[in-house]
Structures are given as C-alpha cells and as structure tokens.
Design an enzyme around this catalytic site. Structure first.
Site, PDB file in Angstrom:
ATOM      1  N   ASP A 103     -64.370   3.514  21.040  1.00  0.00           N
ATOM      2  CA  ASP A 103     -63.682   4.871  21.762  1.00  0.00           C
ATOM      3  C   ASP A 103     -64.818   5.663  22.223  1.00  0.00           C
ATOM      4  O   ASP A 103     -64.494   7.024  22.079  1.00  0.00           O
ATOM      5  CB  ASP A 103     -62.633   5.316  21.094  1.00  0.00           C
ATOM      6  CG  ASP A 103     -61.535   4.538  20.878  1.00  0.00           C
ATOM      7  OD1 ASP A 103     -61.296   3.526  21.325  1.00  0.00           O
ATOM      8  OD2 ASP A 103     -60.365   5.018  19.985  1.00  0.00           O
ATOM      9  N   LYS A 116     -57.183  -0.677  24.657  1.00  0.00           N
ATOM     10  CA  LYS A 116     -56.248  -0.642  23.572  1.00  0.00           C
ATOM     11  C   LYS A 116     -55.314   0.679  23.868  1.00  0.00           C
ATOM     12  O   LYS A 116     -55.815   1.679  24.176  1.00  0.00           O
ATOM     13  CB  LYS A 116     -57.005  -0.493  22.210  1.00  0.00           C
ATOM     14  CG  LYS A 116     -57.932   0.733  21.826  1.00  0.00           C
ATOM     15  CD  LYS A 116     -58.482   0.436  20.548  1.00  0.00           C
ATOM     16  CE  LYS A 116     -59.092   1.939  19.935  1.00  0.00           C
ATOM     17  NZ  LYS A 116     -58.364   2.931  19.836  1.00  0.00           N
ATOM     18  N   CYS A 166     -59.264   6.107  14.640  1.00  0.00           N
ATOM     19  CA  CYS A 166     -59.297   4.746  15.327  1.00  0.00           C
ATOM     20  C   CYS A 166     -60.183   3.781  14.789  1.00  0.00           C
ATOM     21  O   CYS A 166     -59.960   2.727  14.532  1.00  0.00           O
ATOM     22  CB  CYS A 166     -59.680   4.791  17.028  1.00  0.00           C
ATOM     23  SG  CYS A 166     -58.603   5.693  17.465  1.00  0.00           S
TER      24      CYS A 166
END
Length: 248
Positions: free
Chosen positions: A41, A150, A183
């Site tokens: 991310d 995702k 995450c």
C-alpha cells in the site's frame, strides 16, 4: 532423455543456494527463487500529504525515509532476481467493494468515515483511478513486478495473491510498506496461517498512529507470526546471491 521430451514444474532450473537473513528472534534461511518482496500500500493515500491518512488526522511526516528504504530493498531484490509484488488497497468508484453498512469495513475504515464526515471528499479517497489510490511516483512498478489489488487490510482477502505466490513456488514473504500495524501485519498474519514464512523489514515500514503501535506490531510479528529484520541486512544477505530467473 529424448530431445523433444519436456519436464513440467516451476523451479526445476533454480540452482540458487539459500542465504541466511539476520533477523529476530533468529536468522531465517531463504532462497531468492522462493521469496517475494511485498510492497504494501505505498499509495498517495498512505504516504503523501493530502492523502487519506493525512486528511484523517494521521501523521505522515516520516514517510519519505520509508520510501527511500523501500527503494533500496527493491533494488536489491530485483538484482537478486527476486519476485516483487505491490499490493494496492482500495475500491471501485462506487465503493461497492467497500461493503456498505452491512460490512464492518464500512464502519471501521477511516477513509470511508472521513468521507462521511467531509462530504466534499466523497469519491476521492482510495477510489480506483484516482490520485489517492495511485502508488507514489518514487515506487513505480518495473517490468516483471506484479501488482495485486486488494479490498481489505489483508492482501490475501478476496485477491489473487495466494495463487500468484503458489504458482511461482514462493514460500517466503519479505514485507515493506504502510501501515505496519494494519495492512502489513494483517497480510503477514494471514500468510502465517497459509504456511508462508513472513519477515518484515522494520525500517521500511511505518505505522498508522503513535510509535507504540509500530513497536506493538513488531513485537507481535517477532513473537507469534514471523521474523523482523532490516533493509541493510536484507540487502547484504542477497548481494552475493546469484541472480535467478523470475517467472512472470
């Protein structure tokens, strides 16, 4: 063997020897051909001023050194022939993938809550195709890298990450990115339950929240779910490793 005969199976030609990665609580033996560097991310949402985390009140002032460390790890991984995988968190422009009020994600996602509090931001945070969703310019994927979208914290949930890894014979996951306590840790934990060996490069990650969140996440990983190392240790360990072919 007849000249026209073939043998199937990934990794039959891989001859790389394992290296020993210094880590806590103990060193970890890894082969470049069986390892992926996971970049979690690294989007404007999480690493840039004006992105979602910044707008939601989280401190993103320390993300530039993290970007530099990830670039260092990427260079080493690519030089060793290691597979690089970028995870990218977000949803469709209509936020159908976010789940709606029937999903706990709708209630807990700070991006969704921020947009509800500030209607002028509606449709801008973590929406596919937008600036917030995009990876930061400094970490643009290169040919041979894999990008896995995702819709939730874990990179394994409703994604093709697991099948992508298994098809390439990958067993070891080296994690970098943001946020360590959300995450990164969520993906590493799920990987643990799927029999992957997960190691986080601590100085190539950053938490969402106070510093104790970073330390708590690293403690959890080191004690229960994986290993903790550093970018320098990773680069030095694989510097002498022979380059191997990466399946695409």
């Amino acid at each position: 063997m007849n000249a026209v005969e073939q043998i199937s199976g990934y990794g039959l030609s891989a001859t790389d020897e394992p290296v020993q990665l210094p880590a806590r609580p103990e060193p970890l033996a890894m082969k470049a051909s069986e390892t992926a560097l996971i970049v979690v991310d690294m989007q404007n949402a999480y690493a840039s001023r004006g992105g979602y985390l910044d707008l939601a009140g989280f401190d993103v002032s320390a993300t530039q050194p993290v970007i530099a460390k990830i670039r260092q790890a990427l260079n080493a991984a690519r030089a060793a022939g290691m597979q690089v995988i970028f995870l990218q968190n977000g949803w469709d422009n209509g936020y159908v993938e976010a789940g709606g009020p029937g999903s706990p994600n709708w209630h807990k996602s700070n991006a969704l809550k921020t947009m509800r509090k500030r209607p002028e931001l509606a449709g801008t945070l973590l929406a596919k195709g937008g600036w917030d969703y995009a990876l930061v310019d400094e970490l643009a994927p290169q040919p041979g890298d894999i990008l896995v979208p995702k819709p939730r914290y874990s990179g394994f949930f409703n994604s093709q990450l697991d099948s992508t890894l298994r098809a390439r014979g990958i067993r070891n996951l080296v994690f970098t990115g943001i946020a360590t306590n959300v995450c990164v840790e969520s993906t590493l934990r799920d990987g643990f339950h799927l029999e992957y060996f997960g190691v986080v490069l601590a100085d190539a990650t950053h938490q969402a929240g106070p510093e104790f969140a970073q330390q708590a996440a690293l403690y959890n990983i080191e004690t229960f779910f994986g290993w903790v190392s550093s970018v320098d240790a990773f680069c030095q360990s694989f510097a002498a490793a022979p380059e191997v072919a990466v399946a695409s």
